[in-house]
Design a protein around this motif. Structure first.
Motif, PDB file in Angstrom:
ATOM      1  N   ASP A 157       0.878  -1.050  -0.068  1.00  0.00           N
ATOM      2  CA  ASP A 157       0.148   0.010   0.004  1.00  0.00           C
ATOM      3  C   ASP A 157       0.765   1.195   0.079  1.00  0.00           C
ATOM      4  O   ASP A 157       0.626   2.256  -0.716  1.00  0.00           O
ATOM      5  CB  ASP A 157      -0.951   0.122   1.247  1.00  0.00           C
ATOM      6  CG  ASP A 157      -1.916  -1.001   1.033  1.00  0.00           C
ATOM      7  OD1 ASP A 157      -2.059  -1.697   0.092  1.00  0.00           O
ATOM      8  OD2 ASP A 157      -2.705  -1.203   2.281  1.00  0.00           O
ATOM      9  N   LEU A 160       2.547   1.759  -3.532  1.00  0.00           N
ATOM     10  CA  LEU A 160       1.327   2.200  -4.450  1.00  0.00           C
ATOM     11  C   LEU A 160       1.093   3.709  -4.307  1.00  0.00           C
ATOM     12  O   LEU A 160       1.161   4.606  -4.991  1.00  0.00           O
ATOM     13  CB  LEU A 160       0.173   1.622  -4.266  1.00  0.00           C
ATOM     14  CG  LEU A 160       0.314  -0.052  -4.852  1.00  0.00           C
ATOM     15  CD1 LEU A 160      -1.049  -0.760  -4.614  1.00  0.00           C
ATOM     16  CD2 LEU A 160       0.059   0.242  -6.340  1.00  0.00           C
ATOM     17  N   CYS A 170      -7.331   3.222  -7.167  1.00  0.00           N
ATOM     18  CA  CYS A 170      -7.971   2.196  -8.020  1.00  0.00           C
ATOM     19  C   CYS A 170      -7.604   0.734  -7.381  1.00  0.00           C
ATOM     20  O   CYS A 170      -8.229  -0.246  -7.699  1.00  0.00           O
ATOM     21  CB  CYS A 170      -7.400   2.408  -9.287  1.00  0.00           C
ATOM     22  SG  CYS A 170      -8.170   3.938 -10.199  1.00  0.00           S
ATOM     23  N   SER A 171      -6.488   0.661  -6.713  1.00  0.00           N
ATOM     24  CA  SER A 171      -6.037  -0.760  -6.551  1.00  0.00           C
ATOM     25  C   SER A 171      -6.794  -1.057  -4.924  1.00  0.00           C
ATOM     26  O   SER A 171      -6.446  -2.242  -4.293  1.00  0.00           O
ATOM     27  CB  SER A 171      -4.662  -0.771  -6.199  1.00  0.00           C
ATOM     28  OG  SER A 171      -4.144  -0.333  -7.096  1.00  0.00           O
ATOM     29  N   SER A 280       3.955  -0.685  -9.440  1.00  0.00           N
ATOM     30  CA  SER A 280       2.909  -0.765 -10.452  1.00  0.00           C
ATOM     31  C   SER A 280       2.606  -2.050 -10.644  1.00  0.00           C
ATOM     32  O   SER A 280       1.387  -2.617 -11.048  1.00  0.00           O
ATOM     33  CB  SER A 280       3.562   0.002 -11.751  1.00  0.00           C
ATOM     34  OG  SER A 280       3.467   1.594 -11.439  1.00  0.00           O
ATOM     35  N   VAL A 283      -0.118  -4.213  -9.043  1.00  0.00           N
ATOM     36  CA  VAL A 283      -1.441  -4.197  -9.305  1.00  0.00           C
ATOM     37  C   VAL A 283      -2.099  -5.260  -9.999  1.00  0.00           C
ATOM     38  O   VAL A 283      -1.516  -5.458 -11.217  1.00  0.00           O
ATOM     39  CB  VAL A 283      -1.848  -2.856  -9.582  1.00  0.00           C
ATOM     40  CG1 VAL A 283      -3.260  -2.653 -10.165  1.00  0.00           C
ATOM     41  CG2 VAL A 283      -1.302  -1.742  -8.928  1.00  0.00           C
ATOM     42  N   SER A 286      -6.350  -6.021 -15.262  1.00  0.00           N
ATOM     43  CA  SER A 286      -7.925  -6.144 -15.375  1.00  0.00           C
ATOM     44  C   SER A 286      -8.335  -7.158 -16.673  1.00  0.00           C
ATOM     45  O   SER A 286      -9.551  -7.125 -16.815  1.00  0.00           O
ATOM     46  CB  SER A 286      -8.340  -4.762 -15.803  1.00  0.00           C
ATOM     47  OG  SER A 286      -7.873  -4.194 -16.762  1.00  0.00           O
TER      48      SER A 286
END
Length: 287
Positions: A157, A160, A170-171, A280, A283, A286
């Motif tokens: 966390d 990020l 967004c994560s 990055s 994450v 998607s």
């Protein structure tokens, strides 16, 4: 008496022992604060907290409280209070600028209206390593435990958030809560460091080790380890040099930390994956 004998003699004194203990505890936590300051791009936080500390000192003197603890409490409250103003990454620096302006205005008004000796209040901002007290060691000890524990516990966390605030949102990172926690810890740490080096030399304990570490580390964990390691070496070496040659510790610590940071930046940059890229890549995709 040669330099080595002088150091040995001085280290037998309780104030010197407390100062050494304070610097060692500071090295375990405060360089991590520097990593956060650089990552969140809130360089003005050091000056903002200096002014907040002055306000806390003035209020503490008026109320008959410990000025040092009052300064730390004021910094913690300011860190928590400014977090809601930081809705975006760019607004953090602006929020710190606003806090700095309001704090110095309030401090000067309180000093003027109350009749408190302004010179005495300002003198506490210059710090004195040999004036470190058990309560100061307790605060530094708490930071020495809390900050590394936070890095280990919330490493992803943090990586990020320090990389990209929107990406952290967004994560699923609770950005507002994490930002508030970080700002409180940064504020308390800067307020605590003032006792050791003075307000104008706080960078030797926080920012300079972090700048060197960011050049040497490739992930948030490695940067944190480098920052703590550099802090330990610089604090210990700088303090021993100041004792051996009867020099003021604050400037010696700044010059030592600055030399390490400069040396680190003279090392050719390695073309390796940075900790930002690592953050990055952590994450989930998607697709």
């Amino acid at each position: 008496m040669n330099a080595l004998e002088q150091v040995g003699t001085l280290l037998q004194l309780l104030p010197v022992q407390r100062a050494a203990g304070g610097l060692l505890l500071a090295a375990l936590g405060l360089p991590l604060v520097g990593v956060v300051i650089v990552g969140l791009d809130i360089m003005p936080v050091r000056f903002a907290m200096m002014h907040v500390a002055l306000l806390g000192i003035a209020v503490g003197i008026i109320l008959g409280l410990d000025p040092g603890l009052s300064a730390i409490v004021a910094c913690a409250l300011a860190g928590a209070g400014v977090a809601p103003l930081a809705r975006t990454a760019d607004s953090l620096s602006g929020a710190m600028g606003l806090l700095m302006s309001l704090a110095i205005a309030a401090a000067l008004l309180v000093l003027s209206v109350s009749g408190v000796n302004a010179n005495g209040a300002f003198a506490l901002l210059w710090g004195s390593i040999l004036a470190v007290r058990p309560t100061d060691l307790m605060v530094l000890g708490g930071l020495a435990v809390a900050l590394p524990a936070l890095v280990v516990w919330r490493r992803r966390d943090l990586a990020l958030l320090l990389h990209d605030r929107e990406l952290a949102l967004c994560s699923g990172v609770r950005v507002q809560r994490m930002t508030m926690l970080l700002l409180i810890l940064v504020a308390v740490a800067v307020g605590s460091a003032i006792r050791l080096t003075g307000a104008l030399l706080v960078d030797s304990l926080t920012l300079l080790p972090a700048l060197a570490a960011r050049r040497l580390g490739r992930s948030l964990s490695s940067i944190a380890c480098w920052a703590v390691g550099i802090g330990l070496v610089v604090n210990l070496a700088g303090f021993l040099v100041s004792l051996a040659w009867n020099l003021p510790p604050g400037p010696v610590l700044v010059l030592a930390a600055g030399a390490v940071a400069l040396a680190a930046h003279l090392i050719p940059e390695r073309r390796t994956t940075s900790w930002r890229a690592t953050a990055s890549s952590s994450v989930p995709s998607s697709h």
